[in-house]
Scaffold this active site. Structure first.
Site, mmCIF file in Angstrom:
data_model
loop_
_atom_site.group_PDB
_atom_site.id
_atom_site.type_symbol
_atom_site.label_atom_id
_atom_site.label_comp_id
_atom_site.label_asym_id
_atom_site.label_seq_id
_atom_site.Cartn_x
_atom_site.Cartn_y
_atom_site.Cartn_z
ATOM 1 N N LEU A 246 0.853 -1.189 0.000
ATOM 2 C CA LEU A 246 0.000 0.000 0.000
ATOM 3 C C LEU A 246 0.887 1.235 0.000
ATOM 4 O O LEU A 246 1.390 1.674 1.034
ATOM 5 C CB LEU A 246 -0.934 -0.001 1.206
ATOM 6 C CG LEU A 246 -1.856 -1.216 1.376
ATOM 7 C CD1 LEU A 246 -2.911 -0.939 2.439
ATOM 8 C CD2 LEU A 246 -2.523 -1.608 0.067
ATOM 9 N N ASP A 247 1.073 1.800 -1.185
ATOM 10 C CA ASP A 247 2.001 2.907 -1.367
ATOM 11 C C ASP A 247 1.441 4.190 -0.749
ATOM 12 O O ASP A 247 0.283 4.547 -0.971
ATOM 13 C CB ASP A 247 2.246 3.122 -2.867
ATOM 14 C CG ASP A 247 3.141 4.304 -3.135
ATOM 15 O OD1 ASP A 247 4.323 4.263 -2.755
ATOM 16 O OD2 ASP A 247 2.646 5.300 -3.709
ATOM 17 N N ALA A 248 2.285 4.881 0.017
ATOM 18 C CA ALA A 248 1.952 6.200 0.575
ATOM 19 C C ALA A 248 0.626 6.206 1.314
ATOM 20 O O ALA A 248 -0.073 7.217 1.363
ATOM 21 C CB ALA A 248 1.944 7.251 -0.540
#
Length: 590
Positions: A246-248
């Site tokens: 889960l990016d950023a």
């Protein structure tokens, strides 16, 4: 819509509970039960079934190692008609079989900037890399980690074009604010303006851009955005993704007048996604990418109901600092403060990645003077510094951009002849720590700073994003005199040893040892308590004495250094550790 009877322990009841907590302050034109039903339809789940694994189940072992790579880190030899994803699979099959069982392919979607993280279309594979068949082929042989770039998308996406037109999917997907709003506490990793002016069919809008003006933040207060990402997750599962990065994600939920980072609703959405993903695929896991101070990062474990894994972002700067100063004090203090991850969770350890060496994760861990010294040393070794803006208008260093091999070419005293030993030593420490190790492909083959790529792109991070022509890397790995071959062989040896040791299970017991400031040590014990491994490293450029009585080896056991294969002397012997030498002292040889 089919009416569903809700029971207290049913999946739909749990989903409704999550949705009520997330959207309790948000007016919706749909009931929570209807929204829960729609999410289950998108994920192809049965409402009365809860097929998630039992609490504290973990689908990992000491055999798990994740290779981190771009889809085009290896590109076809000139004249060869293959896609980069096909070339990547050649590298994995020909060089990594038996030592790497998982691979993180960084964003492989059509994009407009940020080397893939400004996604134009979440549902397609970048044609320059290949297609879904190539992704699926890799996923059949290696556990595949994929990016869910969940906070934002490209300003060139269809969604954002529909936002400008005011119609179609995306017309209400983006978070807007007013320049007059109270935004002084908003935390950001970049120096660009937070709000971007956009002329739309509805007039002038100010869209929220946490990272860049080409990366426009999505508005999760609109459940249609949540539904889109649940549909995307289902597609990725079908294509073989089993680890969702889960990016950023820390920036996901926004509230005017707050910091807009790590808000409670963000944690609740992670819990909701875990519930859906686990019910769809028992072996799938979530890793949260939260490059933030250590205490906040750990909060994404929740109570073993949020992320299965969190990035150990403090490890890279602390370990590099340890090896260039010859002093493990700060690394040891951090290790002692780290809680053991409960079953169902673990750490994702890495010391190099496609990004730089983050400095926010050592806020409160390293002194300002120590951080400044680390930055100065890395700049002397060819590194660059990326900055972030404070609400006061000041800028602070956000990360150091440098290839790890060059970062470890010397100490604060300057370059020396121990670069190779120091580099291997860093990985020997990382591979022995509690958690699942991730190795960046350019560390695996000892790639140096790529100044040409950095200059051509205009971005400091490109210094560590080299592209190898496949015939060139093949030649290097086949040459006995090549430094790349030397690095690859050394890391391959460590990986082969690691995967056989139950004491290196990601959830095996870990205790920090106190052996002075030049010797870093910790103890691992297998979950069945049959194997102990004492991991001892000289982190300095001078030989260090080690009294065996200091590590309290049980005299009735025979002890062997797993790395060298040599038996340790009996009794209270004194050993001499050469600079950057690591021992994995075990009572069992496997």
């Amino acid at each position: 819509m089919i009416e569903t009877v809700v029971t207290d322990n049913s999946l739909i009841a749990r989903l409704i509970h999550h949705l009520e907590l997330i959207y309790h302050e948000t007016p919706l034109d749909i009931t929570f039960e209807q929204l829960a039903q729609e999410l289950m339809v998108l994920m192809r789940l049965e409402p009365e079934e809860d097929s998630a694994p039992p609490p504290h189940y973990n689908p990992w072992s000491q055999e798990d190692v994740i290779l981190i790579t771009y889809g085009d880190s290896f590109i076809p030899t000139e004249g060869v008609k293959e896609k980069p994803l096909e070339v990547l699979k050649h590298f994995l099959d020909e060089h990594c079989e038996g030592i790497i069982n998982s691979v993180h392919i960084l964003p492989f979607f059509p994009f407009s900037s940020d080397d893939g993280f400004a996604v134009i279309d979440f549902s397609s594979v970048n044609e320059g890399l290949g297609d879904w068949s190539h992704i699926y082929d890799i996923a059949q042989r290696y556990r595949l980690m994929g990016d869910l770039v969940i906070n934002h998308c490209s300003s060139r996406s269809l969604w954002f074009q529909n936002f400008i037109k005011g119609e179609g999917p995306g017309h209400d997907y983006f978070f807007t604010a007013s320049p007059e709003d109270d935004l002084k506490d908003v935390v950001r990793p970049r120096t660009s303006e937070l709000l971007k002016e956009v002329e739309t069919e509805r007039g002038l809008q100010h869209v929220w851009c946490t990272f860049s003006h080409d990366q426009v933040d999505l508005d999760f207060t609109n459940p249609e955005v949540l539904k889109q990402f649940v549909s995307i997750i289902r597609q990725y599962l079908d294509m073989g993704v089993r680890i969702f990065r889960l990016d950023a994600v820390a920036f996901l939920w926004k509230k005017i007048g707050t910091s807009c980072i790590n808000l409670e609703e963000t944690h609740l959405i992670v819990r909701l996604l875990r519930l859906l993903i686990e019910n769809a695929e028992r072996e799938a896991v979530i890793i949260t990418e939260t490059n933030i101070p250590n205490r906040e990062n750990l909060s994404y474990f929740g109570n073993a109901n949020e992320a299965h894994c969190v990035y150990n972002f403090s490890l890279p700067p602390l370990l590099v600092n340890t090896l260039v100063t010859g002093n493990c004090h700060y690394l040891k203090m951090w290790m002692m403060s780290m809680p053991p991850a409960q079953n169902g969770t673990t750490y994702f350890n890495f010391i190099a990645s496609h990004d730089g060496i983050g400095l926010r994760p050592v806020e409160g861990l390293l002194s300002d003077e120590e951080t400044d010294s680390l930055i100065k040393t890395m700049q002397e070794f060819g590194g660059r510094v990326s900055w972030r803006a404070l609400d006061s208008g000041e800028v602070r260093p956000y990360e150091i951009n440098i290839a790890l091999y060059d970062a470890l070419q010397g100490t604060t005293k300057g370059p020396d002849d121990f670069g190779f030993q120091r580099f291997v030593c860093a990985h020997a420490i990382m591979l022995a720590l509690e958690g699942i190790p991730g190795i960046y492909v350019h560390s695996m083959v000892g790639t140096h700073n790529d100044y040409d790529r950095m200059e051509n792109s205009g971005h400091s991070r490109a210094i560590n994003r080299h592209q190898w022509h496949y015939d060139e890397i093949e030649a290097e790995l086949g040459s006995e005199t090549s430094s790349h071959n030397r690095v690859f062989k050394a890391l391959k040896k460590l990986l082969k040893i690691r995967q056989k040791q139950p004491a290196f299970h990601p959830n095996a017991t870990q205790f920090t040892l106190h052996l002075g400031e030049a010797i870093f040590g910790f103890w691992r014990q297998s979950r069945d308590r049959t194997q102990s491994i004492f991991c001892i490293t000289n982190v300095s450029d001078e030989a260090q004495p080690l009294q065996l009585s200091d590590i309290n080896l049980i005299v009735t056991d025979s002890w062997v250094d797993l790395i060298s294969g040599e038996s340790l002397p009996e009794g209270d012997a004194m050993l001499t550790l050469e600079p950057y030498k690591t021992l994995w002292i075990s009572n069992q040889v496997r």
